[in-house]
Design an enzyme around this catalytic site. Structure first.
Site, mmCIF file in Angstrom:
data_model
loop_
_atom_site.group_PDB
_atom_site.id
_atom_site.type_symbol
_atom_site.label_atom_id
_atom_site.label_comp_id
_atom_site.label_asym_id
_atom_site.label_seq_id
_atom_site.Cartn_x
_atom_site.Cartn_y
_atom_site.Cartn_z
ATOM 1 N N GLY A 1 0.850 -1.185 0.000
ATOM 2 C CA GLY A 1 0.000 0.000 0.000
ATOM 3 C C GLY A 1 0.885 1.233 0.000
ATOM 4 O O GLY A 1 2.114 1.119 0.003
ATOM 5 N N SER B 1 -0.426 3.853 5.051
ATOM 6 C CA SER B 1 -1.573 2.939 4.951
ATOM 7 C C SER B 1 -1.619 1.946 6.112
ATOM 8 O O SER B 1 -2.610 1.235 6.270
ATOM 9 C CB SER B 1 -1.541 2.201 3.609
ATOM 10 O OG SER B 1 -0.359 1.437 3.477
ATOM 11 N N SER C 1 3.423 -1.061 8.273
ATOM 12 C CA SER C 1 4.273 -1.415 9.417
ATOM 13 C C SER C 1 3.414 -1.842 10.597
ATOM 14 O O SER C 1 3.727 -2.821 11.283
ATOM 15 C CB SER C 1 5.156 -0.232 9.820
ATOM 16 O OG SER C 1 5.989 0.119 8.744
ATOM 17 N N GLU C 2 2.328 -1.120 10.814
ATOM 18 C CA GLU C 2 1.378 -1.457 11.872
ATOM 19 C C GLU C 2 0.899 -2.912 11.741
ATOM 20 O O GLU C 2 0.898 -3.672 12.708
ATOM 21 C CB GLU C 2 0.162 -0.532 11.696
ATOM 22 C CG GLU C 2 -0.444 0.054 12.927
ATOM 23 C CD GLU C 2 -1.389 1.202 12.525
ATOM 24 O OE1 GLU C 2 -1.184 2.307 13.039
ATOM 25 O OE2 GLU C 2 -2.311 0.995 11.705
ATOM 26 N N HIS D 1 3.967 4.761 12.060
ATOM 27 C CA HIS D 1 3.660 6.171 12.284
ATOM 28 C C HIS D 1 2.778 6.367 13.510
ATOM 29 O O HIS D 1 2.694 7.455 14.051
ATOM 30 C CB HIS D 1 2.979 6.767 11.042
ATOM 31 C CG HIS D 1 3.928 6.934 9.895
ATOM 32 N ND1 HIS D 1 3.997 6.036 8.850
ATOM 33 C CD2 HIS D 1 4.864 7.879 9.641
ATOM 34 C CE1 HIS D 1 4.932 6.431 8.000
ATOM 35 N NE2 HIS D 1 5.475 7.544 8.456
ATOM 36 N N GLU E 1 9.780 -2.478 4.670
ATOM 37 C CA GLU E 1 10.350 -1.611 3.621
ATOM 38 C C GLU E 1 11.024 -2.445 2.535
ATOM 39 O O GLU E 1 12.125 -2.124 2.069
ATOM 40 C CB GLU E 1 11.366 -0.636 4.230
ATOM 41 C CG GLU E 1 10.796 0.248 5.341
ATOM 42 C CD GLU E 1 9.950 1.409 4.839
ATOM 43 O OE1 GLU E 1 9.626 1.476 3.629
ATOM 44 O OE2 GLU E 1 9.597 2.250 5.672
ATOM 45 N N GLN F 1 10.621 -2.774 -0.492
ATOM 46 C CA GLN F 1 10.885 -2.152 -1.803
ATOM 47 C C GLN F 1 12.314 -1.632 -1.933
ATOM 48 O O GLN F 1 12.816 -1.462 -3.036
ATOM 49 C CB GLN F 1 9.892 -1.006 -2.074
ATOM 50 C CG GLN F 1 10.162 0.301 -1.328
ATOM 51 C CD GLN F 1 9.662 0.312 0.111
ATOM 52 O OE1 GLN F 1 9.002 -0.625 0.549
ATOM 53 N NE2 GLN F 1 9.953 1.370 0.854
ATOM 54 N N CYS G 1 -6.716 9.724 1.867
ATOM 55 C CA CYS G 1 -6.196 10.796 1.010
ATOM 56 C C CYS G 1 -6.161 12.105 1.786
ATOM 57 O O CYS G 1 -7.174 12.529 2.356
ATOM 58 C CB CYS G 1 -7.062 10.939 -0.243
ATOM 59 S SG CYS G 1 -6.557 12.322 -1.280
#
Ligand code: ADP
Ligand code: ZN
Length: 189
Positions: A10, A14, A17-18, A53, A84, A86, A140
């Site tokens: 996502g 989004s 991590s949570e 976050h 992470e 990516q 958003c």
């Protein structure tokens, strides 16, 4: 007895991590043997933790190369978490496949798209080989609808397609945005 690959994708904010932390903490409660990794370059909050976050965190090992994972796992390892994802090289996918073949539950989380809305690094291939994929949305920041994209801002303005990844002297930030509110300026438009 084989393992499997679970992937959580996502945009930024989004809750990837949570969700990763939630699954890993539940595995811990089940007394499973877990190890968590993150790329060394991401030192946003902490060098030795995956931190969301919203403030949740779990201990993690920062690595700069995907093969380093093998230095930290053994016959007792049951669950491997990777955040992470990516930012790793394509070899992270081969490592994930290998671990799953060995019977390990591999849980990965990462961005599916970069700020341009294009597939990010090893993620597309990882999605293809995962047994389970959860694509989650943020909110958003412009319209409040579900956000699937990460808006890059430079000095509070939408980034241009060809802007360098590091802009000296500029203040860079990111927001979650929906398809409609996500902006990427092309030089020739
Ligand atoms: P990710 O790993 O996908 O970047 P995190 O798990 O670190 O996401 O953070 C998710 C948390 O971020 C949410 O639970 C919420 O508290 C906070 N948050 C901040 N901005 C947003 C937003 N625009 N949409 C959704 N959550 C947000
Ligand atoms: Zn929007």
């Amino acid at each position: 007895n084989h393992g499997y690959i679970e992937t959580i994708i996502g945009p930024m904010y989004s809750g990837k991590s949570e969700e990763l932390i939630r699954r890993l903490k539940r595995a811990k409660i089940a007394k499973q043997n877990i190890v968590v990794f993150k790329p060394q370059i991401d030192d946003r909050y902490s060098k030795e933790n995956v931190v969301s976050h919203s403030g949740d965190s779990i201990e993690a090992i920062p690595i700069s190369n995907s093969n380093q994972i093998y230095d930290y796992i053994d016959e007792k390892t049951q669950v491997v978490g990777i955040d992470e994802v990516q930012f790793f090289d394509d070899n992270i996918v081969d490592v994930a496949i290998d671990l799953a073949d060995q019977g390990i539950r591999v849980i990965t989380a990462g961005l599916d798209m970069d700020f341009k809305g294009e597939p990010f690094g090893p993620t597309p291939r990882l999605l293809a080989v995962s047994e389970f994929v959860d694509k989650i949305q943020a909110i958003c920041s412009v319209c409040g609808q579900p956000a699937t994209r990460s808006q890059r801002l430079i000095n509070s303005k939408p980034a241009r397609y060809n802007d360098p990844i590091i802009l000296v002297g500029a203040v860079e930030s990111y927001e979650a945005r929906c398809r409609k509110c996500h902006v990427v300026y092309h030089e020739d438009k």
